[in-house]
Design a protein around this motif. Sequence first.
Motif, PDB file in Angstrom:
ATOM      1  N   ARG A 636      41.336   2.400 -45.708  1.00 33.55           N
ATOM      2  CA  ARG A 636      41.666   3.815 -45.932  1.00 33.55           C
ATOM      3  C   ARG A 636      40.528   4.731 -45.485  1.00 33.55           C
ATOM      4  O   ARG A 636      40.764   5.857 -45.062  1.00 33.55           O
ATOM      5  CB  ARG A 636      41.971   4.024 -47.417  1.00 33.55           C
ATOM      6  N   PHE A 637      39.291   4.265 -45.566  1.00 33.20           N
ATOM      7  CA  PHE A 637      38.139   5.080 -45.168  1.00 33.20           C
ATOM      8  C   PHE A 637      37.634   4.683 -43.784  1.00 33.20           C
ATOM      9  O   PHE A 637      36.506   4.995 -43.420  1.00 33.20           O
ATOM     10  CB  PHE A 637      37.008   4.929 -46.182  1.00 33.20           C
ATOM     11  N   GLY A 638      38.486   4.003 -43.012  1.00 28.48           N
ATOM     12  CA  GLY A 638      38.050   3.486 -41.722  1.00 28.48           C
ATOM     13  C   GLY A 638      37.648   4.552 -40.726  1.00 28.48           C
ATOM     14  O   GLY A 638      36.687   4.393 -39.968  1.00 28.48           O
ATOM     15  N   GLU A 639      38.379   5.665 -40.730  1.00 33.60           N
ATOM     16  CA  GLU A 639      38.065   6.737 -39.778  1.00 33.60           C
ATOM     17  C   GLU A 639      36.685   7.330 -40.033  1.00 33.60           C
ATOM     18  O   GLU A 639      35.901   7.535 -39.098  1.00 33.60           O
ATOM     19  CB  GLU A 639      39.136   7.827 -39.871  1.00 33.60           C
ATOM     20  N   SER A 640      36.362   7.588 -41.291  1.00 31.65           N
ATOM     21  CA  SER A 640      35.035   8.131 -41.605  1.00 31.65           C
ATOM     22  C   SER A 640      33.957   7.087 -41.359  1.00 31.65           C
ATOM     23  O   SER A 640      32.840   7.426 -40.927  1.00 31.65           O
ATOM     24  CB  SER A 640      34.990   8.622 -43.055  1.00 31.65           C
ATOM     25  N   SER A 641      34.253   5.815 -41.601  1.00 30.36           N
ATOM     26  CA  SER A 641      33.261   4.755 -41.349  1.00 30.36           C
ATOM     27  C   SER A 641      32.948   4.651 -39.864  1.00 30.36           C
ATOM     28  O   SER A 641      31.783   4.519 -39.469  1.00 30.36           O
ATOM     29  CB  SER A 641      33.782   3.418 -41.877  1.00 30.36           C
ATOM     30  N   LEU A 642      33.985   4.711 -39.040  1.00 26.34           N
ATOM     31  CA  LEU A 642      33.772   4.647 -37.596  1.00 26.34           C
ATOM     32  C   LEU A 642      32.967   5.848 -37.112  1.00 26.34           C
ATOM     33  O   LEU A 642      32.072   5.715 -36.263  1.00 26.34           O
ATOM     34  CB  LEU A 642      35.123   4.582 -36.883  1.00 26.34           C
ATOM     35  N   SER A 643      33.250   7.019 -37.669  1.00 24.62           N
ATOM     36  CA  SER A 643      32.494   8.211 -37.296  1.00 24.62           C
ATOM     37  C   SER A 643      31.032   8.090 -37.727  1.00 24.62           C
ATOM     38  O   SER A 643      30.123   8.530 -37.012  1.00 24.62           O
ATOM     39  CB  SER A 643      33.115   9.455 -37.937  1.00 24.62           C
ATOM     40  N   LEU A 644      30.786   7.482 -38.901  1.00 23.59           N
ATOM     41  CA  LEU A 644      29.414   7.295 -39.373  1.00 23.59           C
ATOM     42  C   LEU A 644      28.642   6.371 -38.441  1.00 23.59           C
ATOM     43  O   LEU A 644      27.473   6.646 -38.106  1.00 23.59           O
ATOM     44  CB  LEU A 644      29.437   6.718 -40.788  1.00 23.59           C
ATOM     45  N   PHE A 645      29.274   5.299 -37.992  1.00 25.75           N
ATOM     46  CA  PHE A 645      28.600   4.373 -37.085  1.00 25.75           C
ATOM     47  C   PHE A 645      28.291   5.052 -35.748  1.00 25.75           C
ATOM     48  O   PHE A 645      27.154   4.992 -35.243  1.00 25.75           O
ATOM     49  CB  PHE A 645      29.476   3.144 -36.862  1.00 25.75           C
ATOM     50  N   ASN A 646      29.304   5.713 -35.160  1.00 22.70           N
ATOM     51  CA  ASN A 646      29.099   6.368 -33.861  1.00 22.70           C
ATOM     52  C   ASN A 646      28.104   7.511 -33.946  1.00 22.70           C
ATOM     53  O   ASN A 646      27.336   7.753 -33.009  1.00 22.70           O
ATOM     54  CB  ASN A 646      30.439   6.873 -33.319  1.00 22.70           C
ATOM     55  N   THR A 647      28.119   8.233 -35.073  1.00 24.67           N
ATOM     56  CA  THR A 647      27.156   9.322 -35.249  1.00 24.67           C
ATOM     57  C   THR A 647      25.739   8.787 -35.329  1.00 24.67           C
ATOM     58  O   THR A 647      24.798   9.393 -34.789  1.00 24.67           O
ATOM     59  CB  THR A 647      27.504  10.129 -36.513  1.00 24.67           C
ATOM     60  N   SER A 648      25.566   7.655 -35.996  1.00 26.31           N
ATOM     61  CA  SER A 648      24.234   7.044 -36.074  1.00 26.31           C
ATOM     62  C   SER A 648      23.739   6.633 -34.689  1.00 26.31           C
ATOM     63  O   SER A 648      22.576   6.860 -34.343  1.00 26.31           O
ATOM     64  CB  SER A 648      24.275   5.831 -37.009  1.00 26.31           C
TER      65      SER A 648
END
Length: 707
Positions: A636-648
């Motif tokens: 359910r939180f996959g979209e924000s997790s992917l954004s966190l990884f790419n942002t890092s």
Amino acid sequence: MEVRDFRVNMSESNNMNNGLISGLSKNPIVMNFGAFLMAVMFALTCGIISWRLGRPAMAYIIWSGSLAVFSAGVGFVLGNRNREETSPENALRIGLIFLGGGIGFATAILGLFLPLMQYSDIFGGGLAQWRKNPNTVLLCAGLLFGGLALMFGSVMLAKNFEKSSVGLRRLLYGTNAFLTGMLLLTVLGVVNVLAYVPMGKLDFFNRTFDFTASGLYSISESTQNFLSNLKEPVKVYVLLPGNNLITVETETLLETFKTHTKNITWSSVSRDLDAQELAKLQEKYQIPDPLGLLVVYGSDQKPVYDFIKYPDLYSIPQQDPRNPNADSGSFQFLGEAQLIKTITFLSEGKSQTGVFFTQGNGELSIDDKNPGSIAGIGTLYDETAKGNFKLDKITLDRNTKKIPQEADVLVMARPRFDPPPQAIDALRNYLRGTDGKKGHLLLLLDVEVEQLAGKKQVIPMPNLKVLLREFQVDVADDQIYNPLNERKPSIMTIMASDKSNNPIAKAFLKGRSATLFLFDGIRTVKPLARVPNAPPNPISAEEILLTDPRIPVWAETDMGANPQEIIAELRKDEKKAQQKLQGGQLPVAVAVMEKGAADPLAQIPGHEGMAPTEDKPRMVVFGDASWASNEGINGRFGESSLSLFNTSISWLRDRADLGAKPKGQERKDYKFNVAEDAVTRLKFLPLAMMLLSVIGLGGAIWIVRRR
């Protein structure tokens, strides 16, 4: 009392106007030559414009010439009036009514027809020309509004004759009705024009509010940040067929891009209508495909370019074989991600950022593609590959001597074992730039427990911890628990620190709202405590993620303790619960920066204020890796997790595309399924209702007037 004061003020205002007109009417120059002087002024204006500008300014010539004739006519009528029937004061008032009303009407007509005559190329050129010529747009609007305002002010002088003159009363009421309608239409038209004209600090007119279900007019947070930091001009040639859904989507997206930066322009090149221009583009840029987007980055002297093929702009989901009757009219528009990927590729010199995933120490497997796996990172690996990244893997073991120079960022996702000293030395040299350029590390730790001498404890990683301490990162051997989730207290939401100045944290904080991330099995990660009287260290760490402030948490160092039993005890003993949960928010991720080197000129006397070079990102360390696993990315939180990884990754590479990443936006084909008779009613019923409303309103007015 207030109403009485208002009436008194209005009466005083009218008396002042009457006194002014009465005074002017006693001046023979005004009465006999005022209108003729206006005629001379307009005649001179007409002559000067004809002499200086000639035929291209025909609209201004007609305007000034007609007003010269009209003013002379008003002067002639005033001079030949019947002085016995009309007093000088009333004559002057009537003259001002017609003179001001005529000038205002002609000026409004000029402002209305200039876009059709003098500036037809600008107003017919669409939004691009409007933005390039805002002064022209504002001139036409000013003439139109100014003329209408002059008409209104002039006609107001007829209120003194409202009861004594039928003609002037009709003129007053008719002009008011005309002006009200014109003002309404003008306001609606001008506001719509201003929405596309840059006006400096008044650019709020350009803001788009997207109420569409699929976000047709919205772009992601990372794209907005990327566009706002775009330094070089970008020209996009749209080589797509007209009247095509993908073409419409692409042009809408490019217009949205232009609202966030002035460095992006675009033009549509038709194969049928612009065959010569298309041939020139194909010859100059060696376009590999007749359909797609040609993206040119940089100035005309040294541009770089790339081509996005038409099939890469969209994807059509496969139809479910179990439901062959399902609606297959939907598609995903991928234009935003493809354009940002291409522009990033060009801005980095047609090179891709090398992201290497470490293996060999029990890390999450990049080969594991199982969507529900907690031991694989294959989903994240595949999603990252869609960006401007070159992905690879590297094994860290006793034989590792050097990290490849192609590795711009090294990702170590949940190592279960401590890397050997040889690998740590290679990693240290890579981060410090001993073997060349300084590298970057994205480290995702986890709570890994082992049984040692009959006691559970976190697997010790002395080699890795020593390296982290050199970079001012302190990783605790504990686990954070959430007492509100008794069934699985290791799970909790995480958010960015509102006290952090790091761009990663700021990217996920917007005012009072914050993006939430779901972590499972977290250990505390914080900046290393400063040693008193220690020499200045160019490397510093900063907290970027904290536990959710709405959740009381505690960090447990006893790995053998049962968290459910602890929670049960805390529920029984409120005082003990307060003592254990008084720690507040706990840090779970830090970002490491290295201060820029001092400018050599700063050592010269008088140059001490020379600023050092910019601080550089070095490392990001998380106390959990579950959010990056296949289960986390597909959850359910996959979209924000992917954004966190790419942002890092983007922050480590000094990119501006921080925040939520673009995703394929689903577009659905909606069908209007109604019966034929219902369509007929929809066509004619509104017309019938409007006619009935007009007839009813007219009848009601007639009945009231008859009374």
